[in-house]
Design an enzyme around this catalytic site. Structure first.
Site, PDB file in Angstrom:
ATOM      1  N   LYS A 251      -5.632 -39.310   7.642  1.00 38.28           N
ATOM      2  CA  LYS A 251      -5.303 -40.628   7.071  1.00 38.28           C
ATOM      3  C   LYS A 251      -6.489 -41.263   6.338  1.00 38.28           C
ATOM      4  CE  LYS A 251      -1.415 -42.030   9.938  1.00 38.28           C
ATOM      5  NZ  LYS A 251      -0.797 -43.130  10.670  1.00 38.28           N
TER       6      LYS A 251
ATOM      7  N   ALA B  18      -6.757 -50.202  20.536  1.00 42.60           N
ATOM      8  CA  ALA B  18      -7.463 -50.559  19.291  1.00 42.60           C
ATOM      9  C   ALA B  18      -7.686 -49.322  18.424  1.00 42.60           C
ATOM     10  CB  ALA B  18      -8.791 -51.228  19.625  1.00 42.60           C
TER      11      ALA B  18
ATOM     12  N   GLY C 158       9.650 -47.872  19.016  1.00 44.20           N
ATOM     13  CA  GLY C 158       8.848 -47.260  17.954  1.00 44.20           C
ATOM     14  C   GLY C 158       9.661 -46.475  16.937  1.00 44.20           C
TER      15      GLY C 158
HETATM   16  P1  NAP Z   1      -5.164 -43.681  18.525  1.00 47.77           P
HETATM   17  O1  NAP Z   1      -5.814 -43.998  17.232  1.00 47.77           O
HETATM   18  O2  NAP Z   1      -5.543 -42.462  19.279  1.00 47.77           O
HETATM   19  O3  NAP Z   1      -5.389 -44.973  19.483  1.00 47.77           O
HETATM   20  C1  NAP Z   1      -4.890 -45.006  20.788  1.00 47.77           C
HETATM   21  C2  NAP Z   1      -5.459 -46.223  21.537  1.00 47.77           C
HETATM   22  O4  NAP Z   1      -4.945 -46.203  22.869  1.00 47.77           O
HETATM   23  C3  NAP Z   1      -6.984 -46.215  21.678  1.00 47.77           C
HETATM   24  O5  NAP Z   1      -7.434 -47.554  21.713  1.00 47.77           O
HETATM   25  C4  NAP Z   1      -7.171 -45.559  23.052  1.00 47.77           C
HETATM   26  O6  NAP Z   1      -8.370 -45.877  23.691  1.00 47.77           O
HETATM   27  C5  NAP Z   1      -6.008 -46.173  23.802  1.00 47.77           C
HETATM   28  N1  NAP Z   1      -5.654 -45.396  24.971  1.00 47.77           N
HETATM   29  C6  NAP Z   1      -5.391 -44.051  25.023  1.00 47.77           C
HETATM   30  N2  NAP Z   1      -5.069 -43.710  26.283  1.00 47.77           N
HETATM   31  C7  NAP Z   1      -5.148 -44.853  27.030  1.00 47.77           C
HETATM   32  C8  NAP Z   1      -4.960 -45.136  28.408  1.00 47.77           C
HETATM   33  N3  NAP Z   1      -4.610 -44.166  29.264  1.00 47.77           N
HETATM   34  N4  NAP Z   1      -5.124 -46.411  28.821  1.00 47.77           N
HETATM   35  C9  NAP Z   1      -5.480 -47.382  27.956  1.00 47.77           C
HETATM   36  N5  NAP Z   1      -5.678 -47.171  26.637  1.00 47.77           N
HETATM   37  C10 NAP Z   1      -5.514 -45.929  26.183  1.00 47.77           C
HETATM   38  O7  NAP Z   1      -3.583 -43.593  18.351  1.00 47.77           O
HETATM   39  P2  NAP Z   1      -2.655 -44.384  17.297  1.00 47.77           P
HETATM   40  O8  NAP Z   1      -2.493 -43.582  16.075  1.00 47.77           O
HETATM   41  O9  NAP Z   1      -3.143 -45.771  17.214  1.00 47.77           O
HETATM   42  O10 NAP Z   1      -1.246 -44.319  18.067  1.00 47.77           O
HETATM   43  C11 NAP Z   1      -1.027 -45.073  19.240  1.00 47.77           C
HETATM   44  C12 NAP Z   1       0.432 -44.900  19.670  1.00 47.77           C
HETATM   45  O11 NAP Z   1       1.269 -45.429  18.636  1.00 47.77           O
HETATM   46  C13 NAP Z   1       0.866 -43.440  19.859  1.00 47.77           C
HETATM   47  O12 NAP Z   1       1.760 -43.384  20.935  1.00 47.77           O
HETATM   48  C14 NAP Z   1       1.572 -43.096  18.566  1.00 47.77           C
HETATM   49  O13 NAP Z   1       2.573 -42.121  18.740  1.00 47.77           O
HETATM   50  C15 NAP Z   1       2.209 -44.443  18.239  1.00 47.77           C
HETATM   51  N6  NAP Z   1       2.473 -44.609  16.803  1.00 47.77           N
HETATM   52  C16 NAP Z   1       3.766 -44.822  16.437  1.00 47.77           C
HETATM   53  C17 NAP Z   1       4.065 -44.999  15.116  1.00 47.77           C
HETATM   54  C18 NAP Z   1       5.499 -45.246  14.740  1.00 47.77           C
HETATM   55  O14 NAP Z   1       5.831 -45.187  13.545  1.00 47.77           O
HETATM   56  N7  NAP Z   1       6.355 -45.569  15.666  1.00 47.77           N
HETATM   57  C19 NAP Z   1       3.064 -44.969  14.134  1.00 47.77           C
HETATM   58  C20 NAP Z   1       1.729 -44.776  14.552  1.00 47.77           C
HETATM   59  C21 NAP Z   1       1.451 -44.598  15.906  1.00 47.77           C
HETATM   60  P3  NAP Z   1      -9.742 -44.994  23.468  1.00 47.77           P
HETATM   61  O15 NAP Z   1     -10.170 -45.326  22.046  1.00 47.77           O
HETATM   62  O16 NAP Z   1     -10.643 -45.554  24.473  1.00 47.77           O
HETATM   63  O17 NAP Z   1      -9.353 -43.562  23.662  1.00 47.77           O
END
Ligand code: NAP
Length: 294
Positions: free
Chosen positions: A69, A129, A250
């Protein structure tokens, strides 16, 4: 090489891709608009992006997911305002010029709008975040919301950088960072939130019993949005529904971000009722593919 027939070529790139909903979702959107379009999956490891970017730019358009991205940006001619604001591209329109867009934000805003939630002057709690949490926090702050981003300890530097970026965009932004276990005391002092947004993977298949917030936190929120789309109804959403709290899943965001890509590629417009039906269809498909999905 572009195909010489009228059938145009699109793709999703990322790595690893595994199971992805994008091919059936975009194929349905082409069908619904009465268009011929071929949508393939191009799994490209990060170290191969520079040597294979020509392959992508020869398409009519493509979607981009983790980890490209940000990496795709130097290869594009232009960026839309939203791609520049979020520093991330998930949709590219190719042609004489290649233009990068961020339609994740459209998906988020439109999924909420379809549920009657406007991101204006609300108290918003964002969990996580990362890429999605960053986008949700920025968009909420730009709408004048009072935003708390709750994170685990390992995310503190990332969240502080996010808060600084938001203040640079809007100096009067109401943005605060807290640790996950500080949410309940904060609710005790200041009251609940209008909207809770989960942007962590907690509760995603296969660990579907997990929940990113305690039930007491969920009960103190007026509406709950979960970015996770597999399963369609996460435990977080189930608990919120049990307390009579409106929820948004989602899959709605995923489908609306794809709709926004088709608007960019072809200028097509879709009826919200048809998109609602497509969201249900895709939720069924996800539970069939992963079995046991709710
Ligand atoms: P990302 O960049 O990996 O960010 C994930 C965040 O969650 C980070 O802040 C991470 O903390 C935190 N985290 C991970 N495991 C955790 C835990 N066990 N307890 C507390 N915090 C935790 O992922 P992303 O791209 O933002 O995606 C996040 C979610 O949104 C995913 O489930 C993804 O499938 C979903 N999503 C959905 C769509 C949609 O269109 N519906 C689009 C984008 C994303 P650390 O930085 O400390 O690891």
């Amino acid at each position: 090489m572009k195909p010489s027939s009228k059938r145009r070529a699109f793709a999703l790139t990322g790595y690893p891709l595994g199971h992805t909903m994008s091919p059936p979702l975009h194929q349905r959107l082409f069908e619904m608009a009465g268009r011929e379009g071929e949508y393939q999956v191009l799994e490209i490891p990060p170290e191969e992006l520079s040597s294979r970017v020509e392959e992508l730019l020869a398409l009519d358009g493509f979607n981009v997911t983790i980890p490209h991205k940000l990496g795709i940006i130097p290869y594009l001619d232009e960026l839309s305002d939203s791609a520049r604001r979020y520093g991330a591209v998930n949709t590219v329109k190719c042609g004489e010029k290649s233009i990068g867009y961020n339609t994740d934000v459209d998906g988020f805003v439109r999924a909420l709008a379809e549920a009657g939630v406007e991101l204006k002057n609300k108290r918003v709690l964002v969990l996580g975040a990362g890429g999605a949490g960053r986008m949700m926090a920025i968009e909420s702050c730009l709408g004048g919301c009072d935003v708390v981003v709750a994170i685990r300890m390992s995310s503190v530097p990332r969240a502080e950088a996010l808060a600084a970026d938001i203040r640079a965009l809007r100096p009067d932004a109401k943005i605060r960072i807290c640790l996950m276990d500080e949410i309940l005391p904060l609710i005790g002092e200041e009251g609940g939130f209008d909207l809770l947004c989960n942007a962590t993977p907690v509760g995603m298949y296969p660990k579907t019993d997990a929940m990113p917030a305690q039930e007491e936190v969920i009960k103190a929120c007026g509406c709950v949005f979960d970015a996770i789309y597999n399963p369609g109804r996460t435990r977080l959403l189930e608990v919120a529904q049990r307390h009579g709290i409106p929820t948004v899943g989602g899959m709605s965001m995923l489908v609306w971000q794809a709709v926004a890509a088709h608007e960019i590629w072809d200028g097509d417009r879709y009826d919200p009722g048809d998109i609602q039906k497509l969201t249900e269809e895709m939720s069924q498909l996800v539970s069939l593919q992963f079995g046991g999905g709710k």
